[in-house]
Motif scaffolding. Sequence first.
Motif, PDB file in Angstrom:
ATOM      1  N   UNK A   9      -4.246  -5.201  -1.632  1.00 10.98           N
ATOM      2  CA  UNK A   9      -5.537  -4.552  -1.844  1.00 10.98           C
ATOM      3  C   UNK A   9      -5.762  -3.450  -0.815  1.00 10.98           C
ATOM      4  N   UNK A  10      -5.577  -3.744   0.451  1.00 10.81           N
ATOM      5  CA  UNK A  10      -5.860  -2.745   1.488  1.00 10.81           C
ATOM      6  C   UNK A  10      -4.880  -1.578   1.421  1.00 10.81           C
ATOM      7  N   UNK A  11      -3.622  -1.843   1.092  1.00 14.63           N
ATOM      8  CA  UNK A  11      -2.649  -0.762   0.967  1.00 14.63           C
ATOM      9  C   UNK A  11      -2.994   0.146  -0.204  1.00 14.63           C
ATOM     10  N   UNK A  12      -3.390  -0.432  -1.330  1.00 14.67           N
ATOM     11  CA  UNK A  12      -3.767   0.363  -2.500  1.00 14.67           C
ATOM     12  C   UNK A  12      -5.020   1.193  -2.213  1.00 14.67           C
ATOM     13  N   UNK A  13      -5.970   0.596  -1.528  1.00 15.93           N
ATOM     14  CA  UNK A  13      -7.176   1.331  -1.166  1.00 15.93           C
ATOM     15  C   UNK A  13      -6.837   2.479  -0.214  1.00 15.93           C
ATOM     16  N   UNK A  14      -5.929   2.252   0.697  1.00 15.49           N
ATOM     17  CA  UNK A  14      -5.492   3.313   1.606  1.00 15.49           C
ATOM     18  C   UNK A  14      -4.825   4.464   0.877  1.00 15.49           C
ATOM     19  N   UNK A  39      -2.532   4.837  -6.738  1.00 12.08           N
ATOM     20  CA  UNK A  39      -2.804   3.633  -5.949  1.00 12.08           C
ATOM     21  C   UNK A  39      -2.358   2.378  -6.689  1.00 12.08           C
ATOM     22  N   UNK A  40      -2.583   2.337  -7.993  1.00 10.67           N
ATOM     23  CA  UNK A  40      -2.144   1.181  -8.782  1.00 10.67           C
ATOM     24  C   UNK A  40      -0.618   1.095  -8.801  1.00 10.67           C
ATOM     25  N   UNK A  41       0.042   2.242  -8.954  1.00  7.24           N
ATOM     26  CA  UNK A  41       1.510   2.255  -8.953  1.00  7.24           C
ATOM     27  C   UNK A  41       2.051   1.818  -7.589  1.00  7.24           C
ATOM     28  N   UNK A  42       1.462   2.322  -6.519  1.00  3.96           N
ATOM     29  CA  UNK A  42       1.913   1.928  -5.179  1.00  3.96           C
ATOM     30  C   UNK A  42       1.663   0.444  -4.937  1.00  3.96           C
ATOM     31  N   UNK A  43       0.523  -0.064  -5.377  1.00  2.52           N
ATOM     32  CA  UNK A  43       0.219  -1.486  -5.232  1.00  2.52           C
ATOM     33  C   UNK A  43       1.192  -2.360  -6.000  1.00  2.52           C
ATOM     34  N   UNK A  44       1.557  -1.925  -7.200  1.00  3.52           N
ATOM     35  CA  UNK A  44       2.518  -2.691  -8.001  1.00  3.52           C
ATOM     36  C   UNK A  44       3.889  -2.712  -7.338  1.00  3.52           C
ATOM     37  N   UNK A  46       4.517  -2.401  -4.133  1.00  2.08           N
ATOM     38  CA  UNK A  46       4.417  -3.247  -2.937  1.00  2.08           C
ATOM     39  C   UNK A  46       4.425  -4.723  -3.326  1.00  2.08           C
ATOM     40  N   UNK A  47       3.684  -5.095  -4.374  1.00  3.68           N
ATOM     41  CA  UNK A  47       3.626  -6.493  -4.804  1.00  3.68           C
ATOM     42  C   UNK A  47       4.991  -6.981  -5.279  1.00  3.68           C
ATOM     43  N   UNK A  48       5.692  -6.167  -6.051  1.00  2.00           N
ATOM     44  CA  UNK A  48       7.023  -6.559  -6.542  1.00  2.00           C
ATOM     45  C   UNK A  48       7.995  -6.688  -5.379  1.00  2.00           C
ATOM     46  N   UNK A  49       7.925  -5.768  -4.438  1.00  2.00           N
ATOM     47  CA  UNK A  49       8.815  -5.829  -3.281  1.00  2.00           C
ATOM     48  C   UNK A  49       8.533  -7.068  -2.433  1.00  2.00           C
ATOM     49  N   UNK A  50       7.274  -7.397  -2.212  1.00  2.00           N
ATOM     50  CA  UNK A  50       6.936  -8.609  -1.459  1.00  2.00           C
ATOM     51  C   UNK A  50       7.445  -9.853  -2.168  1.00  2.00           C
ATOM     52  N   UNK A  51       7.311  -9.904  -3.476  1.00  6.52           N
ATOM     53  CA  UNK A  51       7.779 -11.061  -4.245  1.00  6.52           C
ATOM     54  C   UNK A  51       9.300 -11.174  -4.143  1.00  6.52           C
ATOM     55  N   UNK A  52       9.996 -10.058  -4.295  1.00  2.01           N
ATOM     56  CA  UNK A  52      11.444 -10.051  -4.229  1.00  2.01           C
ATOM     57  C   UNK A  52      11.937 -10.464  -2.841  1.00  2.01           C
TER      58      UNK A  52
END
Length: 59
Positions: A9-14, A39-44, A46-52
């Motif tokens: 959330x904070x990264x996407x808002x940034x 922001x949505x693309x960057x958040x997605x 980041x989320x996929x990378x964290x999961x991986x």
Amino acid sequence: MAFADNLPISESLGVFIGITGFDWLSEGQAEPLKAALAAIAAGAIIAVTRHWLSKRRNR
């Protein structure tokens, strides 16, 4: 760990604030739709990378 704990959330808002601020400073007007999509693309990403990375760490 819950799925909501890994949402960027904070990264996407940034990213959103950074893009709208840059547009406003460089062009004199902000384009919130373009910034929201980025922001949505960057958040997605980041989320996929964290999961991986968490899956790789647990092996």
